[in-house]
Design a protein around this motif. Structure first.
Motif, PDB file in Angstrom:
ATOM      1  N   MET A   1       1.209  11.579   1.260  1.00  0.00           N
ATOM      2  CA  MET A   1       1.174  11.791  -0.189  1.00  0.00           C
ATOM      3  C   MET A   1       1.321  13.266  -0.527  1.00  0.00           C
ATOM      4  SD  MET A   1      -1.743   9.083  -1.478  1.00  0.00           S
ATOM      5  CE  MET A   1      -1.272   9.267  -3.195  1.00  0.00           C
TER       6      MET A   1
ATOM      7  N   THR B   1       0.829  -1.209   0.000  1.00  0.00           N
ATOM      8  CA  THR B   1       0.000   0.000   0.000  1.00  0.00           C
ATOM      9  C   THR B   1       0.863   1.258   0.000  1.00  0.00           C
ATOM     10  OG1 THR B   1      -1.773  -1.151   1.178  1.00  0.00           O
ATOM     11  CG2 THR B   1      -1.790   1.251   1.254  1.00  0.00           C
TER      12      THR B   1
ATOM     13  N   LYS C   1      -6.142   6.701   7.315  1.00  0.00           N
ATOM     14  CA  LYS C   1      -6.330   7.281   5.980  1.00  0.00           C
ATOM     15  C   LYS C   1      -5.765   8.698   5.889  1.00  0.00           C
ATOM     16  CE  LYS C   1     -10.772   6.140   6.082  1.00  0.00           C
ATOM     17  NZ  LYS C   1     -10.832   5.119   7.144  1.00  0.00           N
TER      18      LYS C   1
ATOM     19  N   LEU D   1      -1.962   8.665   5.622  1.00  0.00           N
ATOM     20  CA  LEU D   1      -1.513   8.370   4.257  1.00  0.00           C
ATOM     21  C   LEU D   1      -1.710   9.585   3.355  1.00  0.00           C
ATOM     22  CD1 LEU D   1      -0.409   5.955   2.563  1.00  0.00           C
ATOM     23  CD2 LEU D   1      -2.753   5.605   1.791  1.00  0.00           C
TER      24      LEU D   1
ATOM     25  N   ILE E   1      -7.358  11.291  -5.807  1.00  0.00           N
ATOM     26  CA  ILE E   1      -7.102  10.028  -5.106  1.00  0.00           C
ATOM     27  C   ILE E   1      -8.306   9.707  -4.219  1.00  0.00           C
ATOM     28  CG2 ILE E   1      -5.593   8.808  -3.485  1.00  0.00           C
ATOM     29  CD1 ILE E   1      -4.124   9.463  -6.003  1.00  0.00           C
TER      30      ILE E   1
ATOM     31  N   ALA F   1       1.132   4.203  -2.861  1.00  0.00           N
ATOM     32  CA  ALA F   1       0.901   5.620  -2.544  1.00  0.00           C
ATOM     33  C   ALA F   1       2.090   6.485  -2.945  1.00  0.00           C
ATOM     34  CB  ALA F   1       0.611   5.771  -1.052  1.00  0.00           C
ATOM     35  N   ARG F   2       3.297   5.994  -2.740  1.00  0.00           N
ATOM     36  CA  ARG F   2       4.498   6.741  -3.160  1.00  0.00           C
ATOM     37  C   ARG F   2       4.478   6.969  -4.670  1.00  0.00           C
ATOM     38  NH1 ARG F   2       8.896   7.324   0.281  1.00  0.00           N
ATOM     39  NH2 ARG F   2       8.893   6.045   2.181  1.00  0.00           N
TER      40      ARG F   2
ATOM     41  N   ILE G   1      -6.759   3.729  -3.542  1.00  0.00           N
ATOM     42  CA  ILE G   1      -5.766   3.100  -2.672  1.00  0.00           C
ATOM     43  C   ILE G   1      -6.501   2.557  -1.454  1.00  0.00           C
ATOM     44  CG2 ILE G   1      -3.689   3.448  -1.290  1.00  0.00           C
ATOM     45  CD1 ILE G   1      -2.917   5.707  -3.158  1.00  0.00           C
TER      46      ILE G   1
ATOM     47  N   ILE H   1      -9.048   7.159  -1.096  1.00  0.00           N
ATOM     48  CA  ILE H   1      -8.495   6.213  -0.125  1.00  0.00           C
ATOM     49  C   ILE H   1      -9.655   5.531   0.574  1.00  0.00           C
ATOM     50  CG2 ILE H   1      -7.019   5.928   1.898  1.00  0.00           C
ATOM     51  CD1 ILE H   1      -5.600   8.510   1.139  1.00  0.00           C
TER      52      ILE H   1
ATOM     53  N   ALA I   1       1.890   9.672  -5.520  1.00  0.00           N
ATOM     54  CA  ALA I   1       1.953  10.945  -4.794  1.00  0.00           C
ATOM     55  C   ALA I   1       2.288  12.101  -5.726  1.00  0.00           C
ATOM     56  CB  ALA I   1       2.971  10.855  -3.659  1.00  0.00           C
TER      57      ALA I   1
END
Length: 693
Positions: A381, A350, A374, A377, A364, A354-355, A507, A366, A358
């Motif tokens: 990002m 995960t 969440k 994250l 996005i 995300a990387r 994601i 989530i 980003a």
């Protein structure tokens, strides 16, 4: 003076009337003009001695067989009435425009005439009825053929029936030249027409000068620094805000590359951030092509006042909340990917995903259960994106009423509603300009608010409550929800069009029960953050925590860690409190596996076995686990099998599993899924009693 005469033939009645009106206004004093449409001309069988002017090239093909053999005829060229060009210039530059006529070659002629008259700021496509449209058009131009324009085009400009060109009219005069028709008639009429047109254009020019002055006043008072350059990069306009940011006066006439680093202007239409005189500034560059090699650029310089640099030392600080404890919107992103504590493969995948996304500027979504992290994250990002130096603003869509949520998101004007702040207020979309807006629990947003959010995602503009003015916004949307949005769509609680607009990149955050390898790691992390060493937990307590399913996910784990940190030095054993916190007491005391009736040892009773030899096997397993407990080890089935085999008490893996199930169900051991089992205090007591017996 005797008048000469000629006839005209046009395509239909409307074209006949328009052509006759034009010719009579210019030649009516010297000519008798009889006008026909094609059908009338064929039926009338006009006399052959009169010259005939066919008012369009296409007419020739329709009437050529009906012209007398001795008839003199001329084919006219058509031209666009200059009076109609004002409406054409109202179309935004570089728009795709459909040019509609009854014949394809006529549509092409219209395009060529528009371009010859200098109307080169549009992208034209010729179209005739029945032809398929290759793309969507917002604008159409037609010479009085409104009924031929496709119905789905919203903006149609009728430039009227095209005029007969001045050179075509000259052909008639030249034909009668032997009759001493003075060319001055043509010159006089044409010059009178041009003078009228010139006067109209002069009025429009004065109006444009006034508009330009008004625009200069507007740009001077615009809060962002604004520069306008020509195609070569020379500055033609610079407002006061830009002069202040650049620290220069008399910027007009300078090369923009001497004022702003060239790499920031390398991608017109985009934006970048620069440090100008120790101030963080967002530089936006937009080019406009007017056609014919002409154009201009608008460069805006906006100070990122709301951008927040996040020191690494503050990455673990608690969130700032309002005095009333209710969090509406948080500003600033404190966390980075390095702050996400994990080692499980599920979470590693995960974070890697995300990387990768980003630095993409897409929307996005989530998804994940409540308490999975969440927002952590989303902040990570943002801090790894190209917008990291601009604001990160989070809002919980479920915490506010519909009216309050809309005023928070979109802002409002002065007097928009009772209690509105004087002077109005910016909404969160405007406050997040250049950065990221995190919409938490979006699945709980009211449907009316969802409609407005859809417009923002589609048009990238918002409208404050009480205002009719659209405000463009440049923000990245990261939304989060713990709901099944597709199910919400099926139930009518969430708009389908908004779902597909949001679900560009999805994601999913795995729940903690799918991250078994992370529980102990997170527990140590939280205990450390509360200043408590991890060794306060006995192996039995660790097994209890590792074996829990954590329905509240990381939020529940953090709460338990905080309780342990607070109470560990005030109680003899943490086990009862942990069991109470995790609501596990109901699982105690029930015999299982091959055990007989009666309450188990944890409930104060005896263990009964249908097979007498099983009691001995149970005691052997408990002895192995007792020795491991003293050394702080957790034992799995394979390890227990190997130790028992060395001691001459061979058992199969299935036999060991059955006996471990009995021990666990009776509260004698605790099992941490995938990590092994540990002896409980009740198990120690049972082992001691069995050894004595």
């Amino acid at each position: 003076m005797m008048k000469h005469a000629f006839s005209t033939v046009s395509y239909d009645a409307m074209a006949k009337t328009e052509s006759n009106r034009q010719l009579v206004s210019m030649l009516g004093d010297s000519f008798d003009i009889t006008s026909y449409c094609c059908r009338e001309f064929v039926e009338a069988k006009a006399p052959g001695q009169l010259p005939v002017l066919l008012t369009a090239p296409a007419i020739k093909e329709l009437v050529i067989d009906h012209l007398p053999p001795d008839c003199t005829f001329f084919v006219a060229r058509r031209t666009i009435n200059p009076k109609s060009l004002g409406r054409v210039y109202s179309i935004p530059p570089m728009s795709d425009v459909l040019v509609v006529n009854n014949l394809y070659k006529n549509a092409v002629e219209v395009i060529e005439e528009l371009q010859a008259m200098g109307v080169t700021h549009l992208r034209y496509t010729a179209h005739v009825p029945g032809a398929a449209l290759e793309r969507t058009f917002k604008y159409a131009i037609t010479p009085n053929e409104m009924d031929l324009v496709p119905e789905e085009i919203p903006n149609v400009i009728n430039i009227g029936t095209r005029l007969i060109s001045i050179m075509s009219i000259a052909q008639i005069l030249f034909h009668y030249n032997n009759g001493n028709i003075p060319e001055s008639i043509l010159h006089e009429r044409y010059n009178r027409y041009m003078m009228t047109l010139s006067a109209n254009l002069s009025r429009k020019y004065k109006k444009n000068i006034l508009l330009q002055r008004q625009m200069n006043v507007l740009l001077q008072n615009y809060e962002a620094g604004t520069l306008i350059t020509n195609e070569s990069g020379l500055v033609t306009f610079c407002n006061t805000a830009a002069e202040k940011l650049l620290g220069k006066r008399e910027v007009v006439g300078c090369d923009i590359r001497d004022l702003v680093r060239e790499e920031l202007l390398a991608k017109p239409g985009g934006s970048a951030f620069a440090n100008i005189r120790d101030t963080l500034v967002r530089v936006s560059d937009t080019s406009y092509d007017l056609g014919g090699g002409e154009g201009f650029r608008i460069i805006t310089l906006k100070e990122a006042r709301e951008a927040q640099a996040v020191p690494a030392a503050n990455a673990g600080a608690p969130e700032a909340r309002p005095a009333n404890g209710r969090r509406r919107a948080a500003h600033g992103a404190r966390f980075r990917f390095e702050d996400i504590v994990h080692r499980s493969p599920a979470m590693a995948r995960t974070v890697d995903l995300a990387r990768r996304f980003a630095r993409k500027d897409a929307t996005i979504l989530i998804t994940g259960e409540s308490g999975t992290g969440k927002e952590l994250l989303a902040q990570s990002m943002h801090n790894d994106s190209l917008r990291a130096s601009c604001p990160f603003i989070a809002v919980n869509c479920a915490a506010l009423s519909e009216t309050l949520l809309e005023s928070e998101l979109f802002g409002y004007e002065d007097g928009a509603f009772t209690g509105a702040r004087k002077g109005g207020r910016k909404g969160l979309f405007e406050m997040a300009e250049g950065g990221t807006l995190f919409l938490d629990e979006l699945g709980d947003a009211p449907v009316a608010t969802q409609i407005k959010m859809l417009r923002v995602l589609q048009e990238r503009e918002i409208m404050r409550i009480g205002s009719g003015r659209a405000i463009p916004v440049n923000v990245r949307i990261i939304a989060a929800t713990n709901k099944d949005l597709l199910e919400q769509v099926r139930r009518g609680a969430f708009r389908e069009d908004l779902y597909y607009r949001l679900n560009v990149i999805n994601i999913h955050l795995p729940p903690l029960r799918e991250r078994r390898g992370d529980v102990a790691l997170l527990l140590r992390h939280f205990l450390d953050s509360f200043g408590t060493p991890a060794d306060v937990l006995t192996p039995e307590a660790s097994a209890l925590l590792n074996g829990h399913d954590w329905p509240g996910n990381i939020r529940e784990l953090k709460n338990v860690a905080e309780y342990i940190a607070t109470t560990h030095d005030t109680c003899v054993s943490l086990i009862p409190d942990i069991r109470r916190l995790l609501r596990l007491d109901a699982r105690d005391g029930a015999p299982g596996g091959e055990a007989g009736d009666g309450s188990g040892p944890a409930g104060g009773g005896e263990l009964f076995f249908r097979k007498p030899e099983m009691r001995e096997e149970i005691l052997q397993i408990l002895q192995v686990m007792h020795e491991a407990r003293d050394s702080g080890r957790l034992l799995g089935r394979f390890t227990i099998r190997d130790i028992l085999a060395e001691r001459g008490a061979a058992m199969s893996i299935q036999q060991i599993k059955t006996r471990l199930d009995i021990l666990r169900d009776n509260g004698l051991i605790l099992t941490a899924n995938g990590r092994g089992s540990v002896l409980t205090e009740a198990g120690e007591a049972y082992l001691a009693a069995g050894a004595e017996g």
